[in-house]
Design an enzyme around this catalytic site. Structure first.
Site, mmCIF file in Angstrom:
data_model
loop_
_atom_site.group_PDB
_atom_site.id
_atom_site.type_symbol
_atom_site.label_atom_id
_atom_site.label_comp_id
_atom_site.label_asym_id
_atom_site.label_seq_id
_atom_site.Cartn_x
_atom_site.Cartn_y
_atom_site.Cartn_z
ATOM 1 N N LYS A 64 32.524 -52.647 -51.974
ATOM 2 C CA LYS A 64 32.713 -51.354 -51.293
ATOM 3 C C LYS A 64 32.341 -50.285 -52.332
ATOM 4 O O LYS A 64 33.141 -49.949 -53.200
ATOM 5 C CB LYS A 64 34.175 -51.219 -50.849
ATOM 6 N N CYS A 112 35.214 -42.460 -67.640
ATOM 7 C CA CYS A 112 36.621 -42.844 -67.775
ATOM 8 C C CYS A 112 37.075 -42.739 -69.224
ATOM 9 O O CYS A 112 38.249 -42.525 -69.486
ATOM 10 C CB CYS A 112 36.816 -44.252 -67.250
ATOM 11 N N GLU A 117 40.533 -51.269 -63.546
ATOM 12 C CA GLU A 117 39.862 -50.435 -64.552
ATOM 13 C C GLU A 117 40.071 -48.996 -64.111
ATOM 14 O O GLU A 117 39.378 -48.513 -63.203
ATOM 15 C CB GLU A 117 38.361 -50.765 -64.610
#
Ligand code: NAD
Length: 503
Positions: A183, A292, A258
């Site tokens: 997805k 991130c 994550e």
């Protein structure tokens, strides 16, 4: 593989069971170009029915002898073939990603060079996943373990580096023999769908790789709740991650998480300040801070604070903003409108908290950039580590500079966060660097470098930055499970009511 023109203005469907699959509800939505906020293509709006179809196809593919009985070596060849095809098409994949999320073409080119290497790395590992034989205190008993695929893995990816982040899960999953339902982010589906053209060419049996596009709260939610998903590999925000983990827990699916970060990037007084300034700029402004591992908390030792700030500010003011495909541009637009709104909101929060705006803090004045979601590289000083601007993930080009005096104080401040993804330190003292690396609570630590990464390096977050890891041989364990086999070759009848403990 399709190209930019073949995507423009088109309706892109799901990819299920080796076929292009119209959404069951017939709905599509626009994916917008971040340089001008104009519609680029239409994405299928997946729902629970599409997820059901994709998971059923992936389950059937697990049992398809063409996949289940394929030797590990042949599976490795197939994954290597996919790597080769990605390599041949990497320029177009990079252009598709840049158009979709506004990341510099130079950077998406670098990432789409790493993607085929990631697939090659795991292709090589496909036939090297070994079990063990266990010595027992029972004669005539053989005990061995084998590692086998987990089953259907649901992979949920964000928009900041779609293929790069997909590769670190998809490559080991395929090398081991799992099947997957992907997805992608609703904002960046094009490169993942283009990749399916290559999956098909590489010869993967239908249903081994499936893609359902659409919104997180609908398609993503249905995927994480599906009882036949054995593991969810989720990359995204910590907030969504908690929801995903709770959904997965309802049917005891494993998770690999994550998640977000608020990483400390630290400069000691003995650092090479020019190198450190470049590293700090890369840490917070590369990819417009939408990484991130963004080094958003910049800790500078008191005695070099002014000298370092001067260098940092000079470099920050020289950053060239603009069209991410243009040569010489260093920072492109933010990927999505919501991100521009979020960054703007956090600048106001920081000001209200009493931080001093040193640079940026607003969209650029250049009229050529007025249509896109651009934001100037922004620095705050007079920041206290307890302020929201120093604790909450902005995921944009906003760095806050914080003073420290001693190594002990730094360690305490660096760890005073709910996150634990990455950390960086600049020092010429090996002892200091290694001490910091030992003390800091984060999944990766960089000493005299920042944002260095490799498909061979295992990384995973601590604390609210997640659990499990990606890349490196550790991934082979993440996406396989161990089975123990015990075989009695004594040829003797045993007492049926007593477990054989010891001979
Ligand atoms: P996000 O959490 O909003 O979305 C990530 C993905 O989850 C998207 O595909 C989205 O559609 C899906 N999603 C949203 N709601 C869902 C739900 N209820 N159920 C299932 N899926 C759902 O994150 P984002 O804004 O796309 O990405 C930015 C975040 O990702 C940042 O927090 C960043 O730090 C993090 N990130 C982490 C890593 C890492 O390796 N740790 C890497 C990249 C990005």
């Amino acid at each position: 593989m399709r190209n930019l023109e073949q995507i423009t203005g088109q309706r892109l469907s799901h990819y299920i069971n080796g076929q292009w699959h119209e959404p069951s509800n017939g709905e599509y939505f626009d994916s917008l170009d971040p340089t001008n906020a104009q519609p680029w293509y239409k994405v299928a709006s997946g729902d629970a029915q599409d997820i059901e179809d994709a998971v059923s196809a992936a389950r059937a593919a697990l049992k398809n002898p063409q996949w289940q009985r394929m030797s590990q070596t042949d599976r490795g060849h197939m994954v290597r073939r996919l790597a080769q095809l990605i390599d041949e098409n990497r320029e177009m994949l990079a252009r598709i990603e840049t158009r979709d999320n506004g990341k510099l073409l130079r950077e998406t080119r670098a990432q789409t060079t790493i993607v085929p290497d990631t697939f090659s790395y795991f292709a090589g590992a496909a036939d090297k996943l070994e079990g063990t034989t266990i010595p027992l205190n029972k004669p005539d008993m053989l005990n061995y373990t084998v590692r086998e695929p987990i089953g259907v893995v649901g992979i949920i990816v964000p928009w900041n580096s779609p293929l790069y982040q997909l590769a670190w899960t998809l490559a080991p999953c395929l090398a081991i023999g799992n099947t997957v339902v992907i997805k992608p982010s609703e904002h960046t589906s094009a490169s993942t769908l283009a990749l399916m053209d290559l999956v098909e060419q590489a010869g993967f049996p239908p249903g081994v790789v499936n893609v359902v596009t659409g919104f997180g709260p609908v398609a993503g939610e249905a995927l994480t709740r599906h009882p036949h998903i054995a593991k969810i590999a989720f990359t995204g925000s910590s907030e969504t991650g908690k929801r995903v983990a709770a959904n997965a827990a309802s049917h005891l699916a494993q998770c690999n998480m994550e998640l977000g970060g608020k990483s400390p990037h630290c400069v000691f007084d003995d650092a090479d300040l020019d190198r450190a300034a470049n590293g700090v700029v890369a840490g917070i402004f590369a990819a417009a801070g939408q990484t991130c591992v963004a080094g958003s908390r910049i800790f500078v030792q008191e005695s070099v604070y002014d000298a370092f700030l001067d260098k940092l500010l000079t470099r920050t003011r020289q950053i060239k903003l603009g069209d991410p495909t243009e040569e010489g541009v260093q920072v492109g637009p933010l990927a999505i409108r919501e991100q521009l709104e979020k960054v703007t909101r956090y600048v106001e929060i920081a000001k209200a908290e009493g931080a001093t705006l040193l640079s940026g803090g607003k969209p650029p004045e250049d009229p050529a950039l007025s249509e896109g979601w651009y934001f100037e590289p922004t620095l705050f000083t007079d920041v206290d580590n307890s302020m929201r601007i120093a604790q909450e993930e902005v995921f944009g080009p906003v760095g806050c500079v914080i003073r420290f005096s001693t190594e002990e104080e730094l360690t305490e401040l660096a760890n005073a966060t709910e996150y634990g993804l990455a950390a960086g330190v600049w020092t010429q003292s090996m002892e200091r660097g290694l001490r910091f690396a030992r003390e800091v609570e984060s999944g990766i630590v960089w000493v005299n470098t920042y944002r260095a990464a490799s498909f061979a390096t295992p990384v995973g977050g601590f604390k609210n930055s997640g659990y499990g890891s990606h890349n490196g041989l550790e991934s082979l364990r993440e996406y396989s499970r161990s089975k123990s086999v015990m075989l009695d070759y004594s040829g003797k009848a045993q007492d049926p009511f007593v477990i054989r403990v010891k001979e």
